[in-house]
Design a protein around this motif. Sequence first.
Motif, PDB file in Angstrom:
ATOM      1  N   CYS A 125     -90.059  -7.216 -43.264  1.00  0.00           N
ATOM      2  CA  CYS A 125     -91.423  -6.927 -43.714  1.00  0.00           C
ATOM      3  C   CYS A 125     -92.339  -8.163 -43.680  1.00  0.00           C
ATOM      4  O   CYS A 125     -93.487  -8.090 -44.095  1.00  0.00           O
ATOM      5  CB  CYS A 125     -91.402  -6.353 -45.129  1.00  0.00           C
ATOM      6  SG  CYS A 125     -91.044  -7.581 -46.389  1.00  0.00           S
ATOM      7  N   CYS A 132     -89.167 -12.880 -44.346  1.00  0.00           N
ATOM      8  CA  CYS A 132     -88.319 -11.692 -44.251  1.00  0.00           C
ATOM      9  C   CYS A 132     -88.445 -11.089 -42.852  1.00  0.00           C
ATOM     10  O   CYS A 132     -89.543 -10.805 -42.388  1.00  0.00           O
ATOM     11  CB  CYS A 132     -88.719 -10.668 -45.298  1.00  0.00           C
ATOM     12  SG  CYS A 132     -87.891  -9.087 -45.107  1.00  0.00           S
ATOM     13  N   GLU A 138     -90.016  -7.852 -51.619  1.00  0.00           N
ATOM     14  CA  GLU A 138     -91.051  -6.933 -51.123  1.00  0.00           C
ATOM     15  C   GLU A 138     -90.434  -5.617 -50.635  1.00  0.00           C
ATOM     16  O   GLU A 138     -90.885  -4.545 -50.996  1.00  0.00           O
ATOM     17  CB  GLU A 138     -91.815  -7.632 -49.989  1.00  0.00           C
ATOM     18  CG  GLU A 138     -93.153  -7.032 -49.668  1.00  0.00           C
ATOM     19  CD  GLU A 138     -94.219  -7.292 -50.730  1.00  0.00           C
ATOM     20  OE1 GLU A 138     -94.144  -8.339 -51.398  1.00  0.00           O
ATOM     21  OE2 GLU A 138     -95.107  -6.436 -50.871  1.00  0.00           O
ATOM     22  N   CYS A 139     -89.384  -5.719 -49.808  1.00  0.00           N
ATOM     23  CA  CYS A 139     -88.836  -4.503 -49.189  1.00  0.00           C
ATOM     24  C   CYS A 139     -87.375  -4.262 -49.569  1.00  0.00           C
ATOM     25  O   CYS A 139     -86.750  -3.335 -49.061  1.00  0.00           O
ATOM     26  CB  CYS A 139     -88.972  -4.588 -47.671  1.00  0.00           C
ATOM     27  SG  CYS A 139     -87.901  -5.823 -46.917  1.00  0.00           S
ATOM     28  N   HIS A 157     -92.322 -10.767 -45.464  1.00  0.00           N
ATOM     29  CA  HIS A 157     -92.631 -11.389 -46.751  1.00  0.00           C
ATOM     30  C   HIS A 157     -92.357 -12.884 -46.649  1.00  0.00           C
ATOM     31  O   HIS A 157     -91.318 -13.293 -46.143  1.00  0.00           O
ATOM     32  CB  HIS A 157     -91.774 -10.772 -47.860  1.00  0.00           C
ATOM     33  CG  HIS A 157     -91.842 -11.509 -49.164  1.00  0.00           C
ATOM     34  ND1 HIS A 157     -92.921 -11.400 -49.997  1.00  0.00           N
ATOM     35  CD2 HIS A 157     -90.985 -12.382 -49.753  1.00  0.00           C
ATOM     36  CE1 HIS A 157     -92.724 -12.182 -51.057  1.00  0.00           C
ATOM     37  NE2 HIS A 157     -91.554 -12.783 -50.941  1.00  0.00           N
ATOM     38  N   CYS A 214     -84.955  -9.407 -50.480  1.00  0.00           N
ATOM     39  CA  CYS A 214     -86.400  -9.560 -50.313  1.00  0.00           C
ATOM     40  C   CYS A 214     -87.110  -8.840 -51.457  1.00  0.00           C
ATOM     41  O   CYS A 214     -86.877  -7.659 -51.677  1.00  0.00           O
ATOM     42  CB  CYS A 214     -86.838  -8.986 -48.973  1.00  0.00           C
ATOM     43  SG  CYS A 214     -88.624  -8.912 -48.800  1.00  0.00           S
TER      44      CYS A 214
HETATM   45 ZN   LIG Z   1     -88.844  -7.868 -46.794  1.00  0.00          ZN
END
Ligand SMILES: [Zn+2]
Length: 303
Positions: free
Chosen positions: A51, A48, A31-32, A53, A29
């Motif tokens: 998070c 995701c 983002e995280c 995403h 991911c």
């Molecule tokens: Zn994520």
Amino acid sequence: MAWFKKARKPIAPAKDKASRVPEGLWVKCPECSQIIYNKDLATNLSVCPKCAHHFRVNATERLKMLFDGEWVEHDADLVSTDPLGFTDTKPYKARLEASIAATGMKDAVVVASGVVDGIPAVVAAMEYGFIGGSMGVVVGEKITRAIERAIERRAPVIIVCCSGGARMMEGALSLMQMAKICGALARLDRARLPYISVLTDPTTGGVTASFAMLGDLNIGEPKALIGFAGPRVIEQTIRQKLPEGFQRSEFLLEKGMLDQVVDRREMKALISFALRFMGAKRAPATAPPPPPVEVAAEPAAQT
Ligand SMILES: [Zn+2]
């Protein structure tokens, strides 16, 4: 003489042993940084689980997410004729051929009719993988025909936008599609049929400036980039620092440009709810017809 000597050979790393994890089975991911099993991601509609995403998904996936089952694709064979004979870093014709080979589609939108939570509807889903989801003559024509088809069948229209804007390689002809689609949407409005616009990451340029913002309901996906010109161009023009989260769904919702920001996993339920609220009717159930009434058993009505 050295004080310490390596008595044994160091354990050699297993060079030849191939990784037991096949490539493309996991995805990280952005983002995280969570490592997600590809199948889990697919069952979670490419969101995701940690998070939320939202990964980008292609047009076919979009149709799968919205329709109850099978759908019928329309105008799949329309293809651009390269009306300007345009060449930039490479000829537009070659660019088209490469995109057709890569995506298996003839242009940047899929138009289909089917059933969304029991409601017959016409859906157009844009494909970012095809020259940035850009809107040329074919995209304009297919979306216009989709709207006209919806008017004919008295069905609602849903457009899932994902586009870099008008297609430069078709010049002014691309820009004309904005007016053409808006005209068709005006006729849909006059026919009192609902249009829901779903704005996904990214929705920019001429698409934002025309049909993407004309929905009876404009729904954005979380953190999607939605705008007309890019932030860099705007900063250079107005010579000001842009605020945090500028051109993201949440920012646009706050400023009244969007009606709602909805998680992809709840999108279909919301669209169905909105369509029913706006008067769309569910199709009659395709259940087997009721058994014939036994006339003989009924006493004849007295007259
Ligand atoms: Zn994520």
